[in-house]
Design a protein around this motif. Sequence first.
Motif, PDB file in Angstrom:
ATOM      1  N   THR A  68      24.637 -45.318  21.672  1.00 33.00           N
ATOM      2  CA  THR A  68      24.241 -45.868  22.970  1.00 33.00           C
ATOM      3  C   THR A  68      24.174 -44.832  24.086  1.00 33.00           C
ATOM      4  O   THR A  68      23.319 -44.932  24.970  1.00 33.00           O
ATOM      5  N   LEU A  72      20.997 -43.235  27.013  1.00 36.42           N
ATOM      6  CA  LEU A  72      21.245 -44.263  28.013  1.00 36.42           C
ATOM      7  C   LEU A  72      20.626 -43.916  29.360  1.00 36.42           C
ATOM      8  O   LEU A  72      20.040 -44.779  30.035  1.00 36.42           O
ATOM      9  N   LEU A 270      23.781 -51.672  27.432  1.00 36.05           N
ATOM     10  CA  LEU A 270      22.395 -51.263  27.241  1.00 36.05           C
ATOM     11  C   LEU A 270      21.482 -52.122  28.116  1.00 36.05           C
ATOM     12  O   LEU A 270      21.716 -53.315  28.276  1.00 36.05           O
TER      13      LEU A 270
END
Length: 534
Positions: A68, A72, A270
Motif C-alpha cells: 500500500t 500511495l 487506500l
Amino acid sequence: MKLSVFDRLVAAVDPARGMQRLRVRAAMEALRAMPSLGALSEENAPAASAPAAGRWWRPMARDAKSDTLRQLGLQRGQSRELARTSPIAVGAINTNVDRVVGTGLALSAQPHRGVLGWSVEQALEWKQIVQSEFSLFADSHESDFAQEQNFYEQQGVVLRGTLESGDIFTLMPDGERTATQPYALRIQLLEADRVGNPLGQLDTSLMAGGVRRAVTGAADAYFVYDQHPGGYLAGGSLYAGQWVERLGRSGRRRILHHFRKLRPDQPRGLPYLAPIVDCIKQIARYTEAEIMAAVISAYFTVFIETPDGGGTAPIFGANDADAGGIGNEIGLGMGAVVGLAPGEKPHTSNPGRPNPNFEPFILAVIKQMGMALGLPYELLVKQFNASYSASKAALLDAWVYFRSVRTWLARSFCQPVYETWLAEAVAIGRVPAPGFFADPLLRWAYTRAVWPGDSMGSINPKDEVAAYVAAIEARLMTRERAEWELWGTDFNETLDAKQAEQDRLKDADLLPTPKPGAAAPQPGSAPANPEDQP
C-alpha cells in the motif's frame, strides 16, 4: 535495509545528503527485488504451462505495508485530480457524501437502562439534557479549530477526505471556553499528507507512513508535519513536525485516524478510486477524443480532386471573388454556385461522428466501475430507465453499501468525538452522570448512542408507509426508528409538535373523519394501546 559505516558517517556530517543516499539505495533495492523480463531467476521465471497472456504477470506476495505505501502518494494525487476533473469520479464521490452524510448524522443518545437502573422516564429526561448540551457544542462553528464548520459539516469533510486520499486525521485539542461555547474540546481535521515519517525517513518495523506502533502492534503515536508537504510555504523543512500520542495521560483521545482497514497490519488507507484510476483516465481521454472528432465533423469540408493532384484551379484564386473564392479557400454559402475547372470533382468528408458505438461502450465500462465502487450502475450515472422493480433493487443494493459506510463513519468519527465531549461535560458538571469516571461499565452505559441520518428516500411512499405502519402495529418496529428511516427526523423531537398540532385540530373540530368500518372512539375512553395515542 542495513546501514553501512559510510552511510552513517554521511548522515552524521550532512543529514540531507545522507537521506538522499538512503532513498536512492532503497529505490535500487526495490528494483533489484523485481524480476525483469531479460533476466528472470528460475524461481520467478514463467511456467511453461502458464497461459501466454499471464505468463509475465507474476506479482509477489508482500505484506500490507509494502503493497500500500509504495504507490500511495501517486494514488492520492491521481485520485484528487480525478475528483476535480472527471465527471465519473466527481459523481461517485458526491453520491457517497450525499447519501451517507447528507445533512449530517444526528446524535440519538441511548443510555443503557439495565446497567444504570433507570426507568423509561429517567432515561428520556437524561437523553434530552445530553442531546441539548451536545447540540450547543456541535451546532456551533466554535467547535471547529478553524471556526469554519460545525460538527455535521465536518462529517462530510471526513468522508470526502477518506474517499479521495484513503484516510484523514482528527486532532482533538483543547481551546478556550467562551461565553457562547462552554466546552474546551475542538475538532481539527488534517489531510492525509500531514502525517508521515519524520524528515522523510524510511519505514521501519515499528514505524510506517507516519504511524508509530508499540511492540504489541497497536498504533500509539502519529507524526504530524507542521505544514502540508505539498504546500508553497517557504522556509523550514517540509517534513518537520512532532509526534502526537494517540492517548493522553488520562486516557483521553488526542488524535483519531479514519480509514477503512482492508488487511491486517495495514498502516494507511487506500483512495476509494484507486482500483479504477487508470480506467477513469482512459475513459476521459477517449471521451475527449470523441468530442474533438464531433467538433471537427461539424465543419463541412470539401476536397477537390484534380487530374494531376495539383493545387486549386485559377477559378479559386485571389482575384476570383465573384466565384466565391478567397485566396485558395472555397467559400460556401446559401444558394452559392461555384464553378470547377475541367477535370475537377468535389468530394465531401464524412468522419462518421458522433460515433454510434460511443455510448454503449462507455456504459459497459461504467458498469464495471460501479462494481468496483459498490454503486449500482443506475445510481452512478443517475439514470433510472428500468422498471420499478429493477430501480428499487438497485437502490436497496446501494443502501446496503451506504449503510455500512455510515456505520463506519459513526464509529470512527462521531462516536469517539461524542464520548470525548461527554467526558468533559460530566467533568465540568453540565451533564449529571454519577459513577462516570469510577466504573468503566457505567461509563459505557452512559455513552451508548446511535447516529441516524437522512432517509433512503421512497419510490412508492404510499405502500412503504403502509408497510411501516403494519410493522409498528405488529410490534416489530418502534415509531422512533420508523420516523428516522422514512423521513430522517427524530420522533422524540417531533412529538411535541405533533401533540400541539393534534390539540389545535381538536379545538377547531378539524380532526380527520374516521374511515368507513372503523370503530369510533367513545367519549372519554382511552385508546386500547398507549402507543396509539397522538
